[in-house]
Motif scaffolding. Structure first.
Motif, short mmCIF file in Angstrom:
data_model
loop_
_atom_site.label_atom_id
_atom_site.label_comp_id
_atom_site.label_asym_id
_atom_site.label_seq_id
_atom_site.Cartn_x
_atom_site.Cartn_y
_atom_site.Cartn_z
N VAL A 238 -20.36 -22.44 19.03
CA VAL A 238 -19.61 -23.66 18.74
C VAL A 238 -18.80 -23.41 17.48
O VAL A 238 -19.36 -23.07 16.43
N ILE A 239 -17.48 -23.58 17.59
CA ILE A 239 -16.57 -23.38 16.47
C ILE A 239 -15.94 -24.72 16.14
O ILE A 239 -15.28 -25.33 16.98
N ASN B 116 -17.55 -17.84 26.27
CA ASN B 116 -17.85 -19.25 26.53
C ASN B 116 -18.10 -19.95 25.21
O ASN B 116 -19.23 -20.04 24.75
N TYR B 117 -17.03 -20.40 24.57
CA TYR B 117 -17.12 -21.07 23.27
C TYR B 117 -16.71 -22.53 23.41
O TYR B 117 -15.79 -22.85 24.16
N GLU B 118 -17.36 -23.36 22.63
CA GLU B 118 -16.90 -24.74 22.46
C GLU B 118 -16.14 -24.77 21.15
O GLU B 118 -16.69 -24.42 20.10
N ILE B 119 -14.89 -25.16 21.21
CA ILE B 119 -14.03 -25.19 20.02
C ILE B 119 -13.44 -26.58 19.93
O ILE B 119 -12.88 -27.10 20.89
N PHE B 120 -13.59 -27.21 18.76
CA PHE B 120 -13.06 -28.56 18.59
C PHE B 120 -12.59 -28.79 17.17
O PHE B 120 -12.98 -28.05 16.26
N ALA B 121 -11.76 -29.80 16.99
CA ALA B 121 -11.25 -30.18 15.67
C ALA B 121 -11.60 -31.62 15.38
O ALA B 121 -11.54 -32.47 16.27
N ALA C 81 -7.06 -32.66 7.96
CA ALA C 81 -6.88 -33.98 7.35
C ALA C 81 -7.23 -35.12 8.30
O ALA C 81 -7.99 -36.02 7.95
N ALA C 82 -6.71 -35.07 9.52
CA ALA C 82 -7.01 -36.15 10.47
C ALA C 82 -7.55 -35.62 11.79
O ALA C 82 -7.88 -36.39 12.67
N GLY C 83 -7.63 -34.32 11.96
CA GLY C 83 -8.12 -33.74 13.20
C GLY C 83 -7.04 -33.63 14.26
O GLY C 83 -7.29 -33.14 15.36
N MET C 84 -5.83 -34.05 13.95
CA MET C 84 -4.76 -34.07 14.95
C MET C 84 -3.94 -32.78 14.95
O MET C 84 -3.75 -32.18 15.99
N SER C 85 -3.50 -32.36 13.79
CA SER C 85 -2.60 -31.20 13.72
C SER C 85 -3.28 -29.93 14.20
O SER C 85 -2.63 -28.98 14.61
N THR C 86 -4.59 -29.92 14.19
CA THR C 86 -5.33 -28.73 14.57
C THR C 86 -5.57 -28.65 16.07
O THR C 86 -5.98 -27.61 16.58
N SER C 87 -5.28 -29.71 16.82
CA SER C 87 -5.59 -29.72 18.25
C SER C 87 -4.82 -28.65 19.02
O SER C 87 -5.36 -28.05 19.95
N LEU C 88 -3.59 -28.36 18.63
CA LEU C 88 -2.83 -27.30 19.29
C LEU C 88 -3.47 -25.94 19.01
O LEU C 88 -3.60 -25.10 19.91
N LEU C 89 -3.91 -25.74 17.78
CA LEU C 89 -4.58 -24.48 17.43
C LEU C 89 -5.87 -24.33 18.23
O LEU C 89 -6.18 -23.24 18.71
N VAL C 90 -6.61 -25.41 18.39
CA VAL C 90 -7.84 -25.38 19.19
C VAL C 90 -7.52 -24.91 20.61
O VAL C 90 -8.21 -24.05 21.16
N SER C 91 -6.47 -25.44 21.19
CA SER C 91 -6.06 -25.06 22.54
C SER C 91 -5.75 -23.57 22.62
O SER C 91 -6.17 -22.88 23.54
N LYS C 92 -5.04 -23.05 21.62
CA LYS C 92 -4.69 -21.63 21.60
C LYS C 92 -5.95 -20.77 21.42
O LYS C 92 -6.07 -19.70 22.02
N MET C 93 -6.89 -21.24 20.61
CA MET C 93 -8.15 -20.51 20.40
C MET C 93 -8.97 -20.49 21.69
O MET C 93 -9.56 -19.47 22.04
N GLN C 94 -9.00 -21.62 22.39
CA GLN C 94 -9.75 -21.68 23.65
C GLN C 94 -9.16 -20.72 24.67
O GLN C 94 -9.89 -20.03 25.38
N LYS C 95 -7.83 -20.66 24.74
CA LYS C 95 -7.18 -19.73 25.67
C LYS C 95 -7.52 -18.28 25.32
O LYS C 95 -7.79 -17.47 26.21
N ALA C 96 -7.54 -17.96 24.03
CA ALA C 96 -7.87 -16.60 23.59
C ALA C 96 -9.33 -16.27 23.93
O ALA C 96 -9.64 -15.16 24.37
N ALA C 97 -10.22 -17.24 23.73
CA ALA C 97 -11.64 -17.02 24.05
C ALA C 97 -11.83 -16.81 25.55
O ALA C 97 -12.54 -15.89 25.98
N GLU C 98 -11.19 -17.65 26.35
CA GLU C 98 -11.30 -17.54 27.81
C GLU C 98 -10.74 -16.20 28.30
O GLU C 98 -11.32 -15.58 29.19
N ALA C 99 -9.64 -15.76 27.70
CA ALA C 99 -9.03 -14.49 28.09
C ALA C 99 -9.97 -13.32 27.79
O ALA C 99 -9.91 -12.28 28.45
N SER C 100 -10.85 -13.51 26.81
CA SER C 100 -11.83 -12.47 26.46
C SER C 100 -13.16 -12.68 27.17
O SER C 100 -14.13 -11.98 26.89
#
Length: 106
Positions: free
Chosen positions: A5-6, A33-38, A11-30
């Motif tokens: 779990v990452i 099975n990670y849970e990633i959230f902001a 500041a508000a948890g919003m601006s990081t949501s796109l980064l979370v999506s990119k991290m999830q795609k990178a994890a899935e490509a590898s």
């Protein structure tokens, strides 16, 4: 259930949501099975007290000024933490941020 779990805090948890999506795609490509959230930095205490706790906590660069305070809480909870590299955050390099998180979890 996720292997790791990452948690990201900004500041508000919003601006990081796109980064979370990119991290999830990178994890899935590898094949990972990670849970990633902001969430907001206001939720850090709850995240560190949760069961299960995150395996790593990353702070967004916009809240880097909180590092010393959060580091104490994270250490007390046994959770490694760091601030996301500003260039990786700005360029939304989810693969680099994921690699940094994995290094912290070793």
């Amino acid at each position: 259930m996720a292997d790791k779990v990452i948690a990201l805090a900004c500041a508000a948890g919003m601006s990081t949501s796109l980064l979370v999506s990119k991290m999830q795609k990178a994890a899935e490509a590898s094949g990972k099975n990670y849970e990633i959230f902001a969430k907001s930095t206001a939720d850090i205490d709850n995240m560190l007290a949760a069961n299960p706790k995150p395996d790593v906590l990353l702070l967004g660069p916009q809240v880097a000024f909180m590092k010393a305070e959060v580091q104490k809480k994270a250490e007390a909870a046994g959770v490694p933490m760091d601030v996301i590299n500003m260039q990786d955050y700005g360029m939304m390099r989810g693969d680099n941020v994921l690699a940094n998180a994995e290094n912290l979890m070793k």
